[in-house]
Scaffold this motif. Structure first.
Motif, PDB file in Angstrom:
ATOM      1  N   TRP A  23       0.838  -1.203   0.000  1.00 15.33           N
ATOM      2  CA  TRP A  23       0.000   0.000   0.000  1.00 15.33           C
ATOM      3  C   TRP A  23       0.871   1.251   0.000  1.00 15.33           C
ATOM      4  O   TRP A  23       0.633   2.184  -0.758  1.00 15.33           O
ATOM      5  N   GLY A  26       2.651   1.648  -3.363  1.00 11.38           N
ATOM      6  CA  GLY A  26       1.688   2.076  -4.368  1.00 11.38           C
ATOM      7  C   GLY A  26       1.340   3.550  -4.241  1.00 11.38           C
ATOM      8  O   GLY A  26       1.213   4.262  -5.240  1.00 11.38           O
ATOM      9  N   ARG A  27       1.180   4.020  -3.009  1.00  9.67           N
ATOM     10  CA  ARG A  27       0.893   5.446  -2.802  1.00  9.67           C
ATOM     11  C   ARG A  27       2.074   6.317  -3.202  1.00  9.67           C
ATOM     12  O   ARG A  27       1.891   7.378  -3.796  1.00  9.67           O
ATOM     13  N   LYS A  29       4.319   5.607  -5.470  1.00  6.44           N
ATOM     14  CA  LYS A  29       4.381   5.583  -6.939  1.00  6.44           C
ATOM     15  C   LYS A  29       3.289   6.475  -7.536  1.00  6.44           C
ATOM     16  O   LYS A  29       3.529   7.209  -8.500  1.00  6.44           O
TER      17      LYS A  29
END
Length: 88
Positions: A23, A26-27, A29
């Motif tokens: 998570w 992903g944030r 990126k």
């Protein structure tokens, strides 16, 4: 005598650690690619429900108790999880 399942502990908390790490990556990126704009903030604000976070914490508590060898009745656990979810 209670038996502690080391593999269960590693799997339970290792999976949670991998999920949080995924998570976070992903944030970061999405932040680089300008994916965290005002629309994302609006959707996140409208879609989140704190009762799911509390329910997830309750599920982890019950899984931890089971991994440490405490026997729990499934009807009791499901009833408590339902009460936690509806109460939060």
């Amino acid at each position: 005598m209670m038996e502690i399942s080391i593999g269960g502990i590693i799997g339970l908390y290792g999976g949670m650690t991998c999920g949080i790490l995924g998570w976070w990556l992903g944030r970061s990126k999405a932040k680089k690619n300008r994916g965290l704009d005002e629309l994302h903030g609006y959707i996140w604000q409208k879609a989140k429900s704190y009762s799911w976070y509390v329910t997830l914490a309750a599920i982890y508590i019950f899984f931890t108790l089971i991994v440490f060898g405490i026997e729990l009745n499934s009807a009791m656990v499901l009833g408590i999880i339902l009460l936690v979810h509806l109460g939060s």
